[in-house]
Design a protein around this motif. Sequence first.
Motif, short mmCIF file in Angstrom:
data_model
loop_
_atom_site.label_atom_id
_atom_site.label_comp_id
_atom_site.label_asym_id
_atom_site.label_seq_id
_atom_site.Cartn_x
_atom_site.Cartn_y
_atom_site.Cartn_z
N THR A 11 0.87 -1.20 -0.02
CA THR A 11 0.03 0.03 0.03
C THR A 11 0.76 1.32 -0.08
OG1 THR A 11 -1.76 -1.35 1.57
CG2 THR A 11 -2.24 0.99 0.86
N SER B 142 -16.09 0.29 3.05
CA SER B 142 -15.67 -0.70 3.93
C SER B 142 -14.35 -1.17 3.55
CB SER B 142 -16.47 -1.76 4.37
OG SER B 142 -16.79 -2.59 2.91
N TYR B 143 -13.42 -1.61 4.60
CA TYR B 143 -12.40 -2.40 4.25
C TYR B 143 -12.23 -3.47 5.22
CZ TYR B 143 -7.18 -3.18 3.86
OH TYR B 143 -6.05 -3.90 3.60
N HIS B 144 -11.87 -4.61 4.31
CA HIS B 144 -11.91 -5.86 5.34
C HIS B 144 -10.54 -6.72 4.87
CE1 HIS B 144 -15.92 -5.25 6.37
NE2 HIS B 144 -16.34 -5.00 5.31
N THR C 130 -10.65 -8.65 -0.27
CA THR C 130 -10.75 -7.47 -1.11
C THR C 130 -12.13 -7.60 -1.76
OG1 THR C 130 -8.47 -7.91 -1.91
CG2 THR C 130 -9.77 -6.57 -3.47
N THR D 103 -14.41 -5.90 0.46
CA THR D 103 -14.22 -4.46 0.64
C THR D 103 -14.96 -3.58 -0.18
OG1 THR D 103 -11.83 -4.77 1.44
CG2 THR D 103 -12.09 -2.88 0.38
N LEU E 202 -14.33 -0.09 -1.07
CA LEU E 202 -13.29 0.75 -1.48
C LEU E 202 -12.97 0.50 -2.85
CD1 LEU E 202 -11.43 1.55 1.68
CD2 LEU E 202 -13.09 3.01 0.90
N PHE F 283 -9.28 -0.57 -4.24
CA PHE F 283 -8.63 -1.97 -3.88
C PHE F 283 -9.44 -3.01 -4.84
CE2 PHE F 283 -7.58 0.33 -0.09
CZ PHE F 283 -6.77 -0.11 0.27
N GLN G 100 -15.83 2.11 10.56
CA GLN G 100 -15.05 2.09 9.35
C GLN G 100 -14.04 2.85 9.54
OE1 GLN G 100 -18.09 3.19 6.24
NE2 GLN G 100 -18.32 1.13 5.75
N ALA H 141 -10.10 2.16 7.76
CA ALA H 141 -9.48 2.56 6.57
C ALA H 141 -10.25 3.53 5.54
CB ALA H 141 -8.67 1.45 5.74
N GLY H 142 -11.41 3.43 5.64
CA GLY H 142 -12.46 4.16 4.79
C GLY H 142 -12.52 5.61 5.06
#
Length: 431
Positions: free
Chosen positions: A23, A154-156, A163, A166, A168, A171, A214, A216-217
């Motif tokens: 990242t 969301s980020y998972h 992915t 997720t 976003l 990604f 949430q 990273a979002g």
Amino acid sequence: MLNKMDDIHQLEQLDKQHFLHPTSSIEQQQTLGPAFIFREGKGIYLSDVKGNVVIDGMSSLWNVNIGHGRLEIGEAAREQMAKLAYSSCFATFSNEPAIRLAAKLAKIAPGQLSAVFYTSGGSEANDTAYKLARHYWSIKGMPEKKKIISRTKSYHGVSVGATSATGLQPFREFSGSLAPDFLHVDQFDTDELRQLIIREGAESIAAFLAEPVQGAGGVHIPPENYFAEVRKICDEFNLLLITDEVITGFGRTGKWFGIEHYGVTPDMMCIAKGITSGYAQLGGVMISKEINETFKQRSGGTFLHGFTYSGHATACAIALKNLEIIEREQLVSNAKVRGDELLAGLKQLKNESEIIENVRALGLMAAIEFKENKTTTPFSPQVVAEAAKRGLICRAVTFNGQDTVVIAPPLIIKKAEVEKVIQILRETINA
């Protein structure tokens, strides 16, 4: 400390040639080299090979909850490694730290969450949760219940399943190949969730997946009663509720787990990061007593899921010591108190600034959202770069048109250090 500029230059060149960073901007790395080469951490501070000292305002990756340089953790790791560093947990083999940690997690987890499947981190935990949800419905005679509903922003994680869950889009576009049976709804729209379930058919849906906040979002905190309504919908349509507590777990929000703010209990809960405060790689999925009993009674043959490092003895010993420190130093309550102070300081910054649209926080997860900036590049990357020069690491979020800086310092942070964070942000934004 490296005392020769030639040595530092050599490290920078080796980094460019041989280290593909996660990242990160490959162009920036190749042009400017590594932003920092850290060599030591102490408390909330990191120092690099050039002698720079900065506040780790992100707990590195939301995970160094007890701060850096805790010798107790190193001693716990040394003691366990001297006895048994690692042994497989396949074929019912076990080890004492894994057993004791599982019991401890069952004690502190909300509701009826009573058993854990260990992984090496958050992405694995998420992929595991999706597989376990599908397996659960399959052995109950409903193998068609496969779909996982997640949310926008969301980020998972970054494994294939995580992915795909997720929300976003960048990604999801990275590899151009996603797993099937993943759906997304608006982050806080329960009516849209209900309509999607009706349209797709509840008989095809295994679970709804959500972060309590949430991360990273952009540190998005749900409205009041959102999760109560989600729990009601999941019960109504016979869906499992999975919460992703990889970031929000282990005191980050001012409670042991973020979902505890909302008075509901999930059927599964993904954990990682703060479980060891980053001192070792460890994650897991906690499952309810009912799901665990179903697995015991109905899973025939071999339970065909596992990772080499599931139940890693040293990692589990580190986690036990980490949880002991969190309890002994009352870091969960400290996160709430310091988080309230951080939010108050951010609100003052908003009152002082013409470019801040909104600020928000829950415990030690906080965000500064900037007003729309049509004439120049987004504010947040500029703020992050300038703050680093002034001694504070924070993070920019620019996905989906957002322009947000997020902050999540270690849970050990003191009142004076919160004030220092606010002052650096004030100077940075003014600059």
